[in-house]
Design an enzyme around this catalytic site. Structure first.
Site, PDB file in Angstrom:
ATOM      1  N   HIS A 245      -3.272   7.406   2.840  1.00 19.56           N
ATOM      2  CA  HIS A 245      -3.678   6.105   2.303  1.00 19.56           C
ATOM      3  C   HIS A 245      -5.039   5.766   2.911  1.00 19.56           C
ATOM      4  O   HIS A 245      -5.286   6.037   4.091  1.00 19.56           O
ATOM      5  CB  HIS A 245      -2.636   5.051   2.679  1.00 19.56           C
ATOM      6  CG  HIS A 245      -3.075   3.664   2.371  1.00 19.56           C
ATOM      7  ND1 HIS A 245      -3.587   3.310   1.141  1.00 19.56           N
ATOM      8  CD2 HIS A 245      -3.104   2.529   3.136  1.00 19.56           C
ATOM      9  CE1 HIS A 245      -3.899   2.022   1.165  1.00 19.56           C
ATOM     10  NE2 HIS A 245      -3.625   1.536   2.357  1.00 19.56           N
TER      11      HIS A 245
ATOM     12  N   CYS B  23       0.814  -1.222   0.000  1.00 23.49           N
ATOM     13  CA  CYS B  23       0.000   0.000   0.000  1.00 23.49           C
ATOM     14  C   CYS B  23       0.848   1.273   0.000  1.00 23.49           C
ATOM     15  O   CYS B  23       0.324   2.357  -0.254  1.00 23.49           O
ATOM     16  CB  CYS B  23      -0.944   0.004   1.193  1.00 23.49           C
ATOM     17  SG  CYS B  23      -2.133  -1.336   1.121  1.00 23.49           S
TER      18      CYS B  23
ATOM     19  N   ASN C  17     -10.136   0.291  -0.012  1.00 23.75           N
ATOM     20  CA  ASN C  17      -8.682   0.413   0.000  1.00 23.75           C
ATOM     21  C   ASN C  17      -8.151  -0.052  -1.369  1.00 23.75           C
ATOM     22  O   ASN C  17      -8.215  -1.243  -1.681  1.00 23.75           O
ATOM     23  CB  ASN C  17      -8.141  -0.472   1.138  1.00 23.75           C
ATOM     24  CG  ASN C  17      -6.632  -0.442   1.245  1.00 23.75           C
ATOM     25  OD1 ASN C  17      -5.942   0.035   0.351  1.00 23.75           O
ATOM     26  ND2 ASN C  17      -6.126  -0.974   2.342  1.00 23.75           N
TER      27      ASN C  17
END
Ligand code: UT7
Length: 320
Positions: A247, A114, A277
């Site tokens: 994020h 990520c 996500n």
């Protein structure tokens, strides 16, 4: 002359298919209320069968090129952040290069889960400041839906697909003020995807595995520390930050970082509700949205941060 990297264009792409929490509750034992309350997610996008990380990256990259009014031929370096490459090799960056119809420039992938986009941005910034590139394309593109075990309610509710891109140009003015990247492999078993060609091939199904609650706790603490590190490196105060572009893993993690910055949520770009996500695509997608809708304005100070499997984490402070 001191060199900086400036963001001169952004782009994004989300697949057409929307999957709601209700859709997921028909597959596993969960509810819209549980998912929204614990994560902030209501819907996510799911790539069509014909789509790949490179096809989504191309759309985001072309949008960034248009925004920058730049010809693809001018790009010196392509960095693609992805954990879902079309092929193990060649890199998704090479496939993107071919899709953009350009040749000879350098192209490679970054695999930092990520945090891949922040890592890519940091590498791009080093190339530009060292005088080795004038125009760099950095893309985060992910088809997370293909890594998920759709019978595991603890993970399948969280992720979505998409791509985000930025174009960087060498400049005399900032630009990227600093980037900070870190990793700690001791946490490798808390969040991972087995590789069917790797050491665990015969033992585990090739789906994402996460100890959500453990990841959550380390993420909140670590992101708090990276905020301090970034401000200290630039001699800045919390009040100097105009926008937080985090994020998008969980609204509760995002809110904790905003609290650390004593920042109201009005100054935080939150896209998780309708994207979930999207791993390395989440920061550039959020940046693109806020630049295009006029929230982030030239001259403002933007803090981007990310945390992911590894663990890997990082930040970038940018004067837009
Ligand atoms: O981007 C990479 C980094 N990733 C992250 O940062 C993710 C970090 N982790 C998280 O966001 C959260 O830990 C989750 C959203 C994954 C889970 O939330 P939580 O508040 O940490 O829940 P939990 O794992 O502690 O589980 C609480 C309960 C459990 O039931 P019991 O044991 O208390 O009876 C779970 O079985 O919630 C249950 N549960 C669910 N219930 C309904 C877990 N998933 C679900 C679900 N629907 N989908």
């Amino acid at each position: 002359m001191r060199k900086y990297s400036r963001i001169i264009g952004t782009g994004g792409y989300l697949p057409e298919k929307v999957m709601t929490n209700h859709d997921i509750s028909e597959k596993v034992d969960t509810t819209d209320a549980w998912i929204y309350e614990r994560t902030g997610i209501r819907t996510r996008r799911i790539a069509a069968d014909h789509e790949t990380s490179s096809s989504m990256a191309e759309i985001a990259a072309r949008e960034a090129l248009d925004a920058a009014n730049l010809d693809a031929d001018d790009i010196d370096l392509i960095i693609t952040a992805t954990s879902t490459p079309d092929r193990i090799f060649p890199s998704t960056a090479c496939l993107l290069q071919q899709r953009l119809g350009i040749r000879n420039c350098a192209a490679f992938d970054v695999q930092a889960a990520c945090s891949g986009f922040i890592y890519g941005l940091s590498i791009a910034d080093q190339f530009i400041r060292a005088g080795n590139a004038n125009y760099v394309l950095v893309v985060g593109s992910e088809i997370n839906s293909r890594l998920l075990d759709w019978s595991d309610r603890t993970t399948c509710i969280l992720f979505g697909d998409g791509a985000g891109a930025v174009l960087l140009k060498v400049s005399k003015e900032p630009g990227i003020l600093s980037t900070h990247i870190h990793s700690d492999g001791k946490y490798q078993d808390l969040l991972y995807v087995p590789n069917p060609y790797g050491q665990r091939a015969r033992e585990e199904a090739p789906y994402l595995v996460m100890s959500g609650n453990d990841v959550f706790k380390v993420a909140v603490n670590t992101l708090g520390r990276i905020v301090d590190e970034t401000l200290a490196a630039n001699g800045m105060e919390k009040t100097d930050i105009d926008w937080l572009v985090p994020h998008q893993a969980n609204t509760r993690i995002i809110a904790a970082t905003a609290r650390k910055l004593q920042m109201s949520m009005d100054h935080v770009i939150v896209t998780i509700e309708n994207q979930g996500n999207t791993s390395s695509a989440s920061v550039p997608l959020a940046l693109n949205e806020a630049v295009r809708d006029g929230r982030i304005l030239p001259g403002q100070v933007v803090l981007m941060e990310a945390f992911g499997g590894g663990f890997v984490w990082g930040s970038a402070l940018v004067q837009y």
